[in-house]
Design a protein around this motif. Structure first.
Motif, short mmCIF file in Angstrom:
data_model
loop_
_atom_site.label_atom_id
_atom_site.label_comp_id
_atom_site.label_asym_id
_atom_site.label_seq_id
_atom_site.Cartn_x
_atom_site.Cartn_y
_atom_site.Cartn_z
N ILE A 145 2.20 1.85 -3.44
CA ILE A 145 1.36 2.34 -4.22
C ILE A 145 1.08 3.99 -4.10
CG2 ILE A 145 -1.06 2.33 -5.18
CD1 ILE A 145 -1.07 -0.74 -4.63
N THR A 146 0.91 4.23 -2.68
CA THR A 146 0.72 5.74 -2.36
C THR A 146 1.89 6.61 -2.84
OG1 THR A 146 -0.42 5.14 -0.59
CG2 THR A 146 0.39 7.30 -0.17
N ASN A 147 3.26 5.90 -2.49
CA ASN A 147 4.26 6.96 -2.98
C ASN A 147 4.46 7.07 -4.64
OD1 ASN A 147 5.10 6.96 -0.20
ND2 ASN A 147 6.63 5.39 -0.57
N LYS A 159 0.90 -1.14 0.08
CA LYS A 159 -0.13 -0.08 0.01
C LYS A 159 0.83 1.39 0.09
CE LYS A 159 -3.73 2.22 2.55
NZ LYS A 159 -4.69 2.06 3.78
N GLU A 160 2.18 1.27 0.69
CA GLU A 160 2.90 2.40 0.80
C GLU A 160 3.63 2.34 -0.53
OE1 GLU A 160 6.93 3.89 3.20
OE2 GLU A 160 6.54 1.62 2.90
N HIS A 202 2.04 7.40 -6.60
CA HIS A 202 0.89 8.20 -7.00
C HIS A 202 1.53 9.51 -6.35
CE1 HIS A 202 -2.73 5.26 -7.06
NE2 HIS A 202 -2.05 4.94 -7.87
N ALA A 203 1.94 9.78 -5.36
CA ALA A 203 2.43 10.87 -4.96
C ALA A 203 3.70 11.61 -6.02
CB ALA A 203 3.08 10.75 -3.45
#
Length: 280
Positions: free
Chosen positions: A222-224, A219-220, A226-227
């Protein structure tokens, strides 16, 4: 606060405080390579099978590396004869197993005891050095949610961020005094049933920890990702507006204050350190 205990190294690591982000990451990478390149100085000389998956998962991520681990064990220690407070460096290890234990093995080991023999079950212990506090917070949250409620974060003077993964479902019972057995074999059999149950629960918590950690890290990532895409889009947008402004200036057109405003960076989220929570 003293720096956390680690395997001995050839030299002390410099401080991370005051270093730019890129330099901090590079220095952390050197620490990781140095630590993982050393020989295993534990009594066993290798990673326990029950913790191997966790260790491999953590060491495979650039923001973590493990400094010590124990998957959980049942031990019989023969301490001194001056009390029940056992110091591991001053005692004799009569029995050590990372698997369920049977009464006959304990009875046989007790015959070698000369002092105060103590039966212990010790759950998973895992020490992880983290690149930065946010990384430690993710790992700490997963550990607590997986049942390791005694976990805590420590930030050292030199900027090292360590996470200790620990639990409270241990067991420690004295069995003999000055070499004399103080309990019945029936009681020893009962204690081993309790210890083996705790061993099984410890195994389930490790599996839950591994699965939850794997999910959290994915999850981290994927979040990074997108960021980073948003930052890239903002930079491209800023470049496009700047190019347009330059063209308009060359043509003698007015540049408005709104068009001249640069994209702002995202604010850094607030952080907090949880050290050995009181609600476990």
């Amino acid at each position: 606060m003293a720096a956390p205990r680690e395997r001995p190294g050839p030299r002390s690591a410099p401080s991370l405080r005051g270093l730019p982000g890129t330099d901090r990451a590079a220095e952390f990478g050197r620490w990781k390579a140095q630590c993982l390149g050393r020989a295993d100085l534990s009594r066993k000389g290798s990673v326990d099978e029950g913790a191997a998956g966790l260790v491999q998962l953590l060491n495979g991520r650039e923001q973590y590396f493990t400094t010590s681990s124990c998957a959980g064990r049942i031990v019989l220690l023969d301490g001194g004869i001056n009390g029940f407070e056992v110091q591991k460096q001053n005692c004799c290890w009569l029995l050590v197993t990372h698997k369920p234990c049977v009464k006959d093995d304990v009875i046989a080991a007790l015959k070698k005891a000369n002092g105060d023999a103590i039966l212990k079950f010790e759950p998973l212990v895992l020490h992880v050095q983290c690149r930065q506090l946010q990384d430690a917070q993710i790992l700490h949250s997963v550990a607590v949610d997986s049942g390791f409620r005694n976990s805590g974060i420590t930030v050292g003077k030199r900027g090292k961020t360590m996470l200790a993964v620990r639990s409270t479902h241990g067991l420690e019972v004295p069995l003999s005094h000055k070499g004399k057995l103080m309990v019945t074999e029936e009681y020893i059999d009962f204690l081993l049933k309790v210890a083996n149950q705790k061993m099984e629960e410890n195994k389930k918590r490790i599996e839950r920890f591994y699965n939850c950690l794997q999910h959290a890290l994915e999850k981290e990532t994927i979040t990074n990702s997108h960021a980073n895409e948003k930052i890239k889009d903002k930079n491209n947008s800023s470049y496009t507006h700047k190019k347009k402004r330059n063209t308009e200036a060359a043509c003698g057109k007015c540049i408005t204050e709104e068009n001249a405003k640069e994209c702002e960076n995202d604010d850094d989220p607030g952080m907090s350190v949880t050290i050995f929570p009181e609600d476990y």
